[in-house]
Design a protein around this motif. Structure first.
Motif, PDB file in Angstrom:
ATOM      1  N   GLY B  44     138.464 -54.354  -2.987  1.00  0.00           N
ATOM      2  CA  GLY B  44     137.071 -53.931  -2.858  1.00  0.00           C
ATOM      3  C   GLY B  44     136.346 -53.801  -4.184  1.00  0.00           C
ATOM      4  O   GLY B  44     135.420 -53.000  -4.339  1.00  0.00           O
ATOM      5  N   ILE B  45     136.768 -54.621  -5.143  1.00  0.00           N
ATOM      6  CA  ILE B  45     136.157 -54.562  -6.478  1.00  0.00           C
ATOM      7  C   ILE B  45     135.295 -55.805  -6.707  1.00  0.00           C
ATOM      8  O   ILE B  45     135.675 -56.906  -6.309  1.00  0.00           O
ATOM      9  CB  ILE B  45     137.273 -54.504  -7.549  1.00  0.00           C
ATOM     10  CG1 ILE B  45     137.908 -53.111  -7.548  1.00  0.00           C
ATOM     11  CG2 ILE B  45     136.734 -54.832  -8.936  1.00  0.00           C
ATOM     12  CD1 ILE B  45     139.112 -53.014  -8.453  1.00  0.00           C
ATOM     13  N   ALA B  46     134.159 -55.610  -7.350  1.00  0.00           N
ATOM     14  CA  ALA B  46     133.342 -56.754  -7.776  1.00  0.00           C
ATOM     15  C   ALA B  46     133.322 -56.774  -9.298  1.00  0.00           C
ATOM     16  O   ALA B  46     133.277 -55.721  -9.940  1.00  0.00           O
ATOM     17  CB  ALA B  46     131.923 -56.638  -7.237  1.00  0.00           C
ATOM     18  N   PHE B  47     133.342 -57.985  -9.877  1.00  0.00           N
ATOM     19  CA  PHE B  47     133.486 -58.139 -11.322  1.00  0.00           C
ATOM     20  C   PHE B  47     132.491 -59.190 -11.805  1.00  0.00           C
ATOM     21  O   PHE B  47     132.338 -60.242 -11.186  1.00  0.00           O
ATOM     22  CB  PHE B  47     134.929 -58.575 -11.623  1.00  0.00           C
ATOM     23  CG  PHE B  47     135.255 -58.696 -13.091  1.00  0.00           C
ATOM     24  CD1 PHE B  47     134.819 -57.737 -13.994  1.00  0.00           C
ATOM     25  CD2 PHE B  47     136.021 -59.753 -13.555  1.00  0.00           C
ATOM     26  CE1 PHE B  47     135.123 -57.835 -15.342  1.00  0.00           C
ATOM     27  CE2 PHE B  47     136.334 -59.864 -14.906  1.00  0.00           C
ATOM     28  CZ  PHE B  47     135.887 -58.904 -15.800  1.00  0.00           C
ATOM     29  N   THR B  48     131.795 -58.890 -12.902  1.00  0.00           N
ATOM     30  CA  THR B  48     130.812 -59.849 -13.431  1.00  0.00           C
ATOM     31  C   THR B  48     130.750 -59.757 -14.950  1.00  0.00           C
ATOM     32  O   THR B  48     131.197 -58.766 -15.542  1.00  0.00           O
ATOM     33  CB  THR B  48     129.409 -59.598 -12.846  1.00  0.00           C
ATOM     34  OG1 THR B  48     128.535 -60.651 -13.268  1.00  0.00           O
ATOM     35  CG2 THR B  48     128.827 -58.271 -13.339  1.00  0.00           C
ATOM     36  N   THR B  49     130.183 -60.788 -15.566  1.00  0.00           N
ATOM     37  CA  THR B  49     129.975 -60.738 -17.017  1.00  0.00           C
ATOM     38  C   THR B  49     128.704 -61.492 -17.380  1.00  0.00           C
ATOM     39  O   THR B  49     128.271 -62.376 -16.641  1.00  0.00           O
ATOM     40  CB  THR B  49     131.177 -61.317 -17.782  1.00  0.00           C
ATOM     41  OG1 THR B  49     131.030 -61.034 -19.170  1.00  0.00           O
ATOM     42  CG2 THR B  49     131.271 -62.834 -17.605  1.00  0.00           C
ATOM     43  N   ASP B  50     128.090 -61.107 -18.484  1.00  0.00           N
ATOM     44  CA  ASP B  50     126.844 -61.737 -18.900  1.00  0.00           C
ATOM     45  C   ASP B  50     126.665 -61.528 -20.402  1.00  0.00           C
ATOM     46  O   ASP B  50     127.024 -60.480 -20.923  1.00  0.00           O
ATOM     47  CB  ASP B  50     125.671 -61.094 -18.148  1.00  0.00           C
ATOM     48  CG  ASP B  50     124.569 -62.110 -17.851  1.00  0.00           C
ATOM     49  OD1 ASP B  50     124.405 -63.052 -18.644  1.00  0.00           O
ATOM     50  OD2 ASP B  50     123.886 -61.946 -16.830  1.00  0.00           O
ATOM     51  N   SER B  51     126.098 -62.521 -21.072  1.00  0.00           N
ATOM     52  CA  SER B  51     125.826 -62.393 -22.505  1.00  0.00           C
ATOM     53  C   SER B  51     124.331 -62.398 -22.741  1.00  0.00           C
ATOM     54  O   SER B  51     123.588 -63.054 -22.015  1.00  0.00           O
ATOM     55  CB  SER B  51     126.474 -63.553 -23.271  1.00  0.00           C
ATOM     56  OG  SER B  51     127.857 -63.531 -23.050  1.00  0.00           O
ATOM     57  N   TYR B  52     123.908 -61.674 -23.765  1.00  0.00           N
ATOM     58  CA  TYR B  52     122.476 -61.486 -24.017  1.00  0.00           C
ATOM     59  C   TYR B  52     122.135 -61.938 -25.427  1.00  0.00           C
ATOM     60  O   TYR B  52     122.741 -61.473 -26.386  1.00  0.00           O
ATOM     61  CB  TYR B  52     122.098 -60.023 -23.776  1.00  0.00           C
ATOM     62  CG  TYR B  52     122.412 -59.663 -22.339  1.00  0.00           C
ATOM     63  CD1 TYR B  52     121.469 -59.864 -21.345  1.00  0.00           C
ATOM     64  CD2 TYR B  52     123.687 -59.238 -21.968  1.00  0.00           C
ATOM     65  CE1 TYR B  52     121.775 -59.621 -20.017  1.00  0.00           C
ATOM     66  CE2 TYR B  52     124.007 -58.993 -20.643  1.00  0.00           C
ATOM     67  CZ  TYR B  52     123.048 -59.188 -19.671  1.00  0.00           C
ATOM     68  OH  TYR B  52     123.353 -58.974 -18.356  1.00  0.00           O
ATOM     69  N   VAL B  53     121.180 -62.861 -25.533  1.00  0.00           N
ATOM     70  CA  VAL B  53     120.823 -63.450 -26.825  1.00  0.00           C
ATOM     71  C   VAL B  53     119.309 -63.418 -27.027  1.00  0.00           C
ATOM     72  O   VAL B  53     118.758 -64.198 -27.801  1.00  0.00           O
ATOM     73  CB  VAL B  53     121.334 -64.911 -26.917  1.00  0.00           C
ATOM     74  CG1 VAL B  53     122.848 -64.950 -26.822  1.00  0.00           C
ATOM     75  CG2 VAL B  53     120.719 -65.788 -25.834  1.00  0.00           C
ATOM     76  N   VAL B  54     118.640 -62.510 -26.311  1.00  0.00           N
ATOM     77  CA  VAL B  54     117.173 -62.523 -26.282  1.00  0.00           C
ATOM     78  C   VAL B  54     116.563 -62.480 -27.696  1.00  0.00           C
ATOM     79  O   VAL B  54     117.101 -61.829 -28.600  1.00  0.00           O
ATOM     80  CB  VAL B  54     116.636 -61.365 -25.403  1.00  0.00           C
ATOM     81  CG1 VAL B  54     116.953 -60.017 -26.036  1.00  0.00           C
ATOM     82  CG2 VAL B  54     115.146 -61.501 -25.150  1.00  0.00           C
ATOM     83  N   ASP B  55     115.482 -63.209 -27.851  1.00  0.00           N
ATOM     84  CA  ASP B  55     114.747 -63.254 -29.114  1.00  0.00           C
ATOM     85  C   ASP B  55     113.276 -63.012 -28.803  1.00  0.00           C
ATOM     86  O   ASP B  55     112.694 -63.765 -28.036  1.00  0.00           O
ATOM     87  CB  ASP B  55     114.951 -64.637 -29.746  1.00  0.00           C
ATOM     88  CG  ASP B  55     114.014 -64.887 -30.927  1.00  0.00           C
ATOM     89  OD1 ASP B  55     113.769 -63.919 -31.674  1.00  0.00           O
ATOM     90  OD2 ASP B  55     113.537 -66.029 -31.077  1.00  0.00           O
TER      91      ASP B  55
END
Lengths: 370, 328
Positions: B44-55
């Motif tokens: 019952g686990i959800a897993f995610t990833t994301d990278s942020y490079v905003v300029d």
């Protein structure tokens, strides 16, 4: 997203469409109207007017009004040659121009010479600002446009000359709208019943330059603006002219276009530029259809400054039918490459590149298949 | 030799083709194959990833830290999971002002508290000047699954609900960069969407946050999975005055602009009014609206259609070329 004004009001649009359908019912032969301007093509599709007009019995045909598209590949290739062959050269141009595919690739994918680069600008002013702030670089503005954009490009030439800005020059691809319309009519290969004339170009040139189309060729036409309501008013006027058998040049964009256009802008063009026989993609060489810098400004004309040899031969990629699209001979979906080999993320011809290109517009704002 | 182009990061079709052609074949497994915003794992686990490079790293309405928390939190929420834990990976460029880093860390702390998540592991790297741009952040998130999205179960008549106005984040970034010489009184909509979690229990079948690619691209992805075509009404789509004016001026289509605190959901017809009323009670959902429906009569399966304000009908395509790189 509610409309900002009455020109997009659903009730106004519905009423105009009803009038168009009613006028159309009174006519026996098919009605095909060429929208000369790429921005009109975009508006017609973006607002879903294409299908609504077809239901009312009016077929719209795209014309040659996309400057990125009608600029033949040999000029794009000359620009490529400059930035890949000369060091410390900044080639500044509009974003769409960098993605046009040629036999030598596109500007976007080109590997510039040492110290050189392709720089996307949003206005001609940005290109001259680049030259002012980087004296160590040669800035070449690859300037393309119709009468709408030409005055501001002419003003760049004037400013550069006044400032003696030795590191600035213009590789020009400047096109006039009336001559290709004449060429299309004289070739007789496209069946059309009338024209929707471009709004912004007409704001500069006025309505007189289209008079020959009504007078000598007997075709109706109307200058129209860029809201859905503007376009439908223009079409309604063309239908009225067909019905009455009295072709003329109607102005349905009076809030922007004056009969005599913008004399100040035209005077600036006449001061800096002179007519030339220009080679259009798809249409070939048309007499006095382009403009170039006057000989006195040769130092700011990239073609003479760098000794470029641009031979008018319209070196299209094999199989590309952009030329046929531009003269209204086929609609984009009739090209075998359309949306198959040629897509927005892998364009094969310029009409799939430019935001005003008929192929991109048809692909992006496609009508649902029946 | 072919090289990576900016377009691959646009969130549009090029990026999806790239992922499907390059990344999936390398690691293909059941969890990854769904290409969801978060993967549901055993237990019952959800897993995610994301990278942020905003300029730029600071922009009206937020900064890269707030974005890095909310972006990952929202990926969990729209995947049917209550966000619990985040990791924090920092890649810092030599020379970054310490005051800027402090400001970003404070912002991360505030955002995490607001979203009810704890940062439980992390990593810091510094790269030489010019080898990065000030700061990049990666966050991974773990959440507890509360519902399983069912895009294939949508039926004709189901309603499409948009939780707020479109495009403020894109426009705020544009303004902060000074691109096009545009100045607009607009703040990024960057916010946590945890207030939407309860609606999974009220009948939401499918939900996505509207990031890169915009509403149109995200709905075309649903259209591809749904057994029936989707139709949205241009007139029903809420837009702020600033976005509408900027879009008209620049010729940008708000349907393709990015948000960082908006979602779109599909709800059965009978439950739509109640869900809409519930969403509107929350300050972040005040301008929520029913913008369209799953359609049984117009179009074909796989299609996303737009009824324009002028009354015309046209197909919507996913975003193909980059509007604005480094927007998140």
């Amino acid at each position: 997203m509610r409309p900002m004004n009455g020109f997009r009001d659903k009730r106004v649009i519905a009423a105009l469409l009803e009038k168009i359908a009613e006028r159309r019912r009174g006519l026996t032969s098919p009605v095909r109207i060429m929208e000369v301007c790429g921005t009109h093509t975009m508006t017609i599709h973006r607002h879903g007017l294409k299908g609504l007009l077809e239901a009312a019995g009016v077929e719209m045909v795209s014309g040659p009004g996309c400057p990125v598209c009608i600029t033949p590949n040999e000029i794009h290739e000359a620009a490529l040659g400059l930035v890949t062959g000369r060091e410390n050269t900044v080639l500044a141009t509009f974003g769409d121009m960098t993605r046009v595919p040629t036999r030598r690739g596109s500007l976007q994918a080109a590997v510039p010479a040492r110290g050189s680069e392709v720089k996307v600008v949003y206005s001609p002013e940005e290109s001259i600002a680049l030259a002012r702030k980087s004296p160590g670089k040669d800035v070449v503005f690859f300037g393309v446009g119709f009468e709408t954009t030409i005055p501001s490009i002419a003003f760049m030439a004037k400013s550069a000359a006044a400032e003696r800005l030795a590191n600035y020059s213009i590789l020009s691809a400047l096109w006039l709208i009336p001559p290709p319309l004449k060429a299309i009519l004289e070739s007789g290969e496209v069946r059309i019943s009338g024209f929707l004339y471009p709004g912004h170009v007409s704001a500069i040139i006025g309505t007189a330059p289209y008079e020959f189309i009504a007078r000598d060729h007997g075709f109706p036409g109307a200058v129209a603006g860029f809201e859905p309501g503007d376009i439908l008013l223009g079409i309604l006027s063309v239908l009225d002219q067909i019905r009455e058998g009295k072709p003329r040049v109607a102005n349905e964009y009076t809030r922007v276009v004056r009969q005599d256009g913008n004399p100040v802008a035209r005077a600036l063009m006449a001061e800096m530029l002179e007519p030339m026989d220009a080679c259009w993609r798809g249409l070939g060489v048309i007499p006095a259809s382009g403009l170039k810098l006057k000989p006195a400004l040769a130092a700011f004309d990239a073609e003479s400054k760098y000794g470029l040899r641009i031979e008018p031969r319209s070196a299209d990629l094999p199989g590309c039918r952009c030329g046929d699209v531009l003269r209204g001979l086929i609609a984009p979906p009739e090209c075998p490459l359309f949306s198959r080999t040629c897509k927005p993320d892998s364009p094969y011809g310029p009409c799939m590149v430019s935001f005003e290109g008929a192929c991109l517009v048809y692909h992006k704002y496609g009508a649902p298949r029946p | 030799m072919s090289r990576i182009s900016l377009e691959l990061g646009s969130g549009g079709k090029s990026m999806r083709d790239f992922i499907a052609g390059k990344i999936l074949p390398a690691f293909g497994n059941r969890e990854l194959a769904g290409l969801l915003d978060a993967s549901h794992l055993p237990g019952g686990i959800a897993f995610t990833t994301d990278s942020y490079v905003v300029d730029p790293i600071f922009f009206p309405g937020g900064d890269i830290g707030k974005l890095a928390v909310n972006g990952t939190v929202n990926d969990l929420v729209v995947s049917g999971a209550a966000p619990r834990f985040l990791s924090l990976g920092l890649i810092l460029e030599e020379g970054l002002e310490e005051a800027d880093l402090d400001r970003i860390l404070r912002s991360i702390r505030t955002a995490a508290a607001a979203a009810g998540v704890r940062i439980v592991t992390g990593d810091t790297k510094v790269v030489r000047q010019g080898q990065g741009d000030k700061i990049y952040i990666n966050t991974s998130g773990i959440g507890k699954v509360v519902a399983v999205p069912r895009p294939r179960s949508v039926r004709p008549g189901d309603r499409i609900i948009l939780t707020g106005t479109l495009g403020e984040h894109s426009l705020a970034i544009l303004t902060a960069r000074g691109d096009f010489g545009i100045e607009a009184p607009v703040r990024s909509d960057c916010a946590p969407l945890i207030f939407l979690l309860p609606f999974w229990k009220s009948g939401v079948l499918w939900m996505r946050d509207i990031t890169r690619g915009g509403l149109a691209t995200i709905l075309t992805e649903l259209a591809e999975q749904a057994p029936h075509p989707l139709i949205i009404e241009e007139e029903s789509i809420p837009l702020s005055r600033a976005v509408r004016a900027a879009a008209d001026l620049l010729g940008i289509d708000p349907l393709y602009l990015a948000c960082e605190g908006r979602a779109v959901a599909v709800v059965p017809e009978k439950k739509a009014a109640a869900v809409l009323a519930g969403i509107r009670k929350h300050p972040l959902g005040r301008r929520a609206a029913i913008i369209g429906r799953v359609d049984g009569t117009t179009g074909r399966p796989g299609e996303l259609l737009l009824r324009t304000a002028s009354g015309g009908l046209r197909l919507l395509e996913p975003l193909t070329s980059e509007l604005l790189p480094r927007i998140c």
